[in-house]
Design an enzyme around this catalytic site. Sequence first.
Site, mmCIF file in Angstrom:
data_model
loop_
_atom_site.group_PDB
_atom_site.id
_atom_site.type_symbol
_atom_site.label_atom_id
_atom_site.label_comp_id
_atom_site.label_asym_id
_atom_site.label_seq_id
_atom_site.Cartn_x
_atom_site.Cartn_y
_atom_site.Cartn_z
ATOM 1 N N HIS A 363 0.798 -1.228 0.000
ATOM 2 C CA HIS A 363 0.000 0.000 0.000
ATOM 3 C C HIS A 363 0.829 1.276 0.000
ATOM 4 O O HIS A 363 0.276 2.355 0.182
ATOM 5 C CB HIS A 363 -0.939 0.013 1.212
ATOM 6 C CG HIS A 363 -2.085 -0.931 1.094
ATOM 7 N ND1 HIS A 363 -3.236 -0.631 0.404
ATOM 8 C CD2 HIS A 363 -2.268 -2.188 1.568
ATOM 9 C CE1 HIS A 363 -4.076 -1.648 0.468
ATOM 10 N NE2 HIS A 363 -3.512 -2.602 1.160
ATOM 11 N N LYS A 554 -7.600 14.873 3.968
ATOM 12 C CA LYS A 554 -6.857 13.610 4.035
ATOM 13 C C LYS A 554 -5.858 13.741 5.186
ATOM 14 O O LYS A 554 -5.738 14.796 5.787
ATOM 15 C CB LYS A 554 -6.141 13.318 2.707
ATOM 16 C CG LYS A 554 -5.330 14.481 2.156
ATOM 17 C CD LYS A 554 -4.769 14.166 0.774
ATOM 18 C CE LYS A 554 -5.816 14.243 -0.318
ATOM 19 N NZ LYS A 554 -5.934 13.046 -1.111
ATOM 20 N N ARG A 555 -5.145 12.652 5.494
ATOM 21 C CA ARG A 555 -4.130 12.768 6.546
ATOM 22 C C ARG A 555 -3.136 13.873 6.189
ATOM 23 O O ARG A 555 -2.838 14.097 5.022
ATOM 24 C CB ARG A 555 -3.387 11.427 6.721
ATOM 25 C CG ARG A 555 -4.172 10.353 7.453
ATOM 26 C CD ARG A 555 -4.633 10.777 8.840
ATOM 27 N NE ARG A 555 -3.538 10.949 9.776
ATOM 28 C CZ ARG A 555 -3.210 10.085 10.724
ATOM 29 N NH1 ARG A 555 -3.890 8.967 10.885
ATOM 30 N NH2 ARG A 555 -2.220 10.325 11.548
ATOM 31 N N LYS A 560 1.538 14.687 0.754
ATOM 32 C CA LYS A 560 0.201 15.042 0.256
ATOM 33 C C LYS A 560 0.102 16.540 -0.066
ATOM 34 O O LYS A 560 -0.872 17.003 -0.621
ATOM 35 C CB LYS A 560 -0.875 14.619 1.254
ATOM 36 C CG LYS A 560 -0.975 13.079 1.399
ATOM 37 C CD LYS A 560 -2.027 12.671 2.403
ATOM 38 C CE LYS A 560 -2.037 11.176 2.687
ATOM 39 N NZ LYS A 560 -2.666 10.384 1.625
ATOM 40 N N THR A 662 -8.194 7.041 -2.356
ATOM 41 C CA THR A 662 -9.588 6.654 -2.587
ATOM 42 C C THR A 662 -10.505 7.859 -2.388
ATOM 43 O O THR A 662 -11.616 7.883 -2.902
ATOM 44 C CB THR A 662 -10.026 5.507 -1.650
ATOM 45 O OG1 THR A 662 -9.675 5.841 -0.307
ATOM 46 C CG2 THR A 662 -9.383 4.195 -2.049
ATOM 47 N N LYS A 666 -14.093 9.135 -4.354
ATOM 48 C CA LYS A 666 -15.341 9.540 -3.685
ATOM 49 C C LYS A 666 -15.801 10.901 -4.207
ATOM 50 O O LYS A 666 -16.986 11.118 -4.470
ATOM 51 C CB LYS A 666 -15.124 9.597 -2.166
ATOM 52 C CG LYS A 666 -14.906 8.232 -1.545
ATOM 53 C CD LYS A 666 -14.263 8.303 -0.165
ATOM 54 C CE LYS A 666 -13.722 6.923 0.233
ATOM 55 N NZ LYS A 666 -12.758 6.962 1.321
#
Length: 840
Positions: A363, A554-555, A560, A662, A666
């Site tokens: 992952h 998100k985290r 990111k 993911t 969404k």
Amino acid sequence: MAAPLTDQEKRKQISIRGIVGVENVAELKKGFNRHLHFTLVKDRNVATPRDYYFALAHTVRDHLVGRWIRTQQFYYETDPKRVYYLSLEFYMGRTLQNTMINLGLQNACDEAIYQLGLDMEDLEEMEEDAGLGNGGLGRLAACFLDSMATLGLAAYGYGIRYEYGIFNQKIKNGWQVEEADDWLRHGNPWEKARPEYMLPVHFYGRVEESKEGAKWVDTQVVLAMPYDTPIPGYMNNTVNTMRLWSARAPNDFNLMDFNVGDYIQAVLDRNLAENISRVLYPNDNFFEGKELRLKQEYFVVAATLQDIMRRFKNSKKGSSGPVSFDSFPEKATSFSVFCAITTIALSYQAWAITKRTFAYTNHTVLPEALERWPIGLLETLLPRHLQIIYRINQGHLDEISALFPEDMDRIRRMSLIEEDGGKRVNMAHLCIVGSHAVNGVAEIHSNIIKTDVFRDFSELEPEKFQNKTNGITPRRWLLLCNPGLAELIAEAIGEEYVKDLSQLQKLNELVDDDTFIRDVSKVKQDNKEKFSQYLEKEYMVEINPSSMFDVHVKRIHEYKRQLLNCLHIVTMYNRIRKNPKAPFVPRTVIIGGKAAPGYHMAKMIIKLITAVGEVVNKDPVVGSKLKVIYLENYRVSLAEKVIPATDLSEQISTAGTEASGTGNMKFMLNGALTIGTMDGANVEMAEEAGEENMFIFGMRVEDVAEMDVQGYDAMTYYQKIPELKQAIDQINSGFFCPKQPELFKDVTNMLFNHDRFKVFADYEDYITCQEKVNELYQNPREWTKMVIKNIAASGKFSSDRTITDYATEVWGVEPTDLKIPPPNEPREALDETARALREK
């Protein structure tokens, strides 16, 4: 209070939300009152809103139980191959509404609750999120369980029943503060304890050699107590099981203390054993080599394997006589880091069976996220397992040496034991060697692990490596969170898309349909109005509902690149200040996510965003043109509110760092347009929707690789891009925190001197791309047409498709649309269905 549904609304909603029959409603009301009275021991005079939630939850659970038992009977009769999904994280969120949807009870429950004089939304808000995960990985596991049940697979989720889930995040003076998530304090109506299946798990001790072979002796035993949660499929009467283990000390734990009479201490010491399931490690994409974490991993695997073996031996086939262990891979498939060595701890000869049974999903490509356990820790905690790992490694290295006798460097790289910087076991290597299949979770990610991260292994066994692009369940991420859009789509193309999301392609025929464009736009606006009210209530900031809702949730992690988004906010702010009368497309920028408690830079990023927001939101020159909201305590139930209201989805990680994502899927399904790099599943989203229907910017994977070779010099970008220089100078000088001008020095120092994720390199292209976003947003019709194209292209990203791919290409099982007879039909119907499946 919600008004009762009109006949027209009921007719419109029957297909997806279930039928409102008079008998149904009467039965639900009766069940509700019965549970309020007998289960909660309350009447309407003293009942609290939480009591009403529990009464409804138990009523809905009643409808699950018969199907749950019947599903297990069906599996016993048909004896299918079982799928075991092991994960240390299951980010389930709330259960009530999801269960009502999957059982087709939602409309009937809505009506029953209305007739009882209560408000359904208020009751749903009483439910605690089951926050047993950090983010993407745990939520993926939850989506997979939903899909496995919907596809009729005999599947089981196995994990840990953490007493405390992912921490509750409070933002105080702009800083993240963690509070314990005591999610079980009011009880959990969805779980059933199964003390009769409690199992022992061993730790510590030593290995004793004897004539019979090595024996693991003098161990400390911890008991694993299972708690089962039902997992209903969508409208097929299948109810699978998620079994979570809780650690319990045996009664004789530390009884040696009795010898010195310290009974109190002996009882208090039981906590040491029970701490194993106390708390979820709040790290995302970061490996922390703590003994407790290793205990948690081994605890869930050792308990689960014993449980799997028990079920294997007690299968219908096994009840007629002894079953051969050789047939195990035909009856079970699983994936987990530790399962491999634990299986062969039973017997080294089981290694071949292990390989046929287990599959490994990777992952992450971030090196700091891959597990490497120190030899000393394994030697103390699992001495027998370490011996077996050495033995496996020897056999593995012998094979490599035979193939590449001169290539000592390759042998060193492929070893399961790393020598650099202290001896450690490379768990990813162990997984690859102990599995028959290895996959990444997006096309680009799978290519990276083949050509880079695990290149040596891929060259050796190319057939072992596959791709399985992640997906999301459309039940929770459309029907539940965005009923307006779900109904609109059902009216347009029928309701079959709920179980076959590829049918959304039919929406392409409506891209130029003015009525459909107007309806899609209205659903989005309604969602934005509702979310605006929520934000104003929670944050006391006036929101312009017609502004563009630009969302980045998100985290919090450097890769990111929430910092890139923050620089864009500062740039927009500076442009407004410079020319207040110039036309400006109003924006509400919403950023949310949790930072790991020990991750200093992530916490500084949160503080910076909140500091910038504080200045922007209070500046009268800016007014309603730009607002910045930091969403506190982002979690599944909050995602269900923000995603349907989003116009622009930020997916801006450095190319080659996000395995899949993911959240991006969404947002796409719920009618948001994506601004993003060519990373993770964004690449496949662009393939499906057309790159021209997304806002793609920035370096590609090959550009990043080239820059790594040439060297990344942040100063160059700072000096040649005036707006970037201005933004960084403001952050550096204390413009956003005048009382502590030095506060953000760590952030700017990182950006200039050791930014692995190259924020400045993509800044200019990102700003230019955001201008294209503004341009399109000013043309609502064209914007909505692009939205429809994105929704139509999102079918590939259903977790039903992902699970079908896993089932047929890795696990060796076939999905079925067979419907198990409901509990009110006689047992003969079940036998008949079982016979039909066997013949099929």
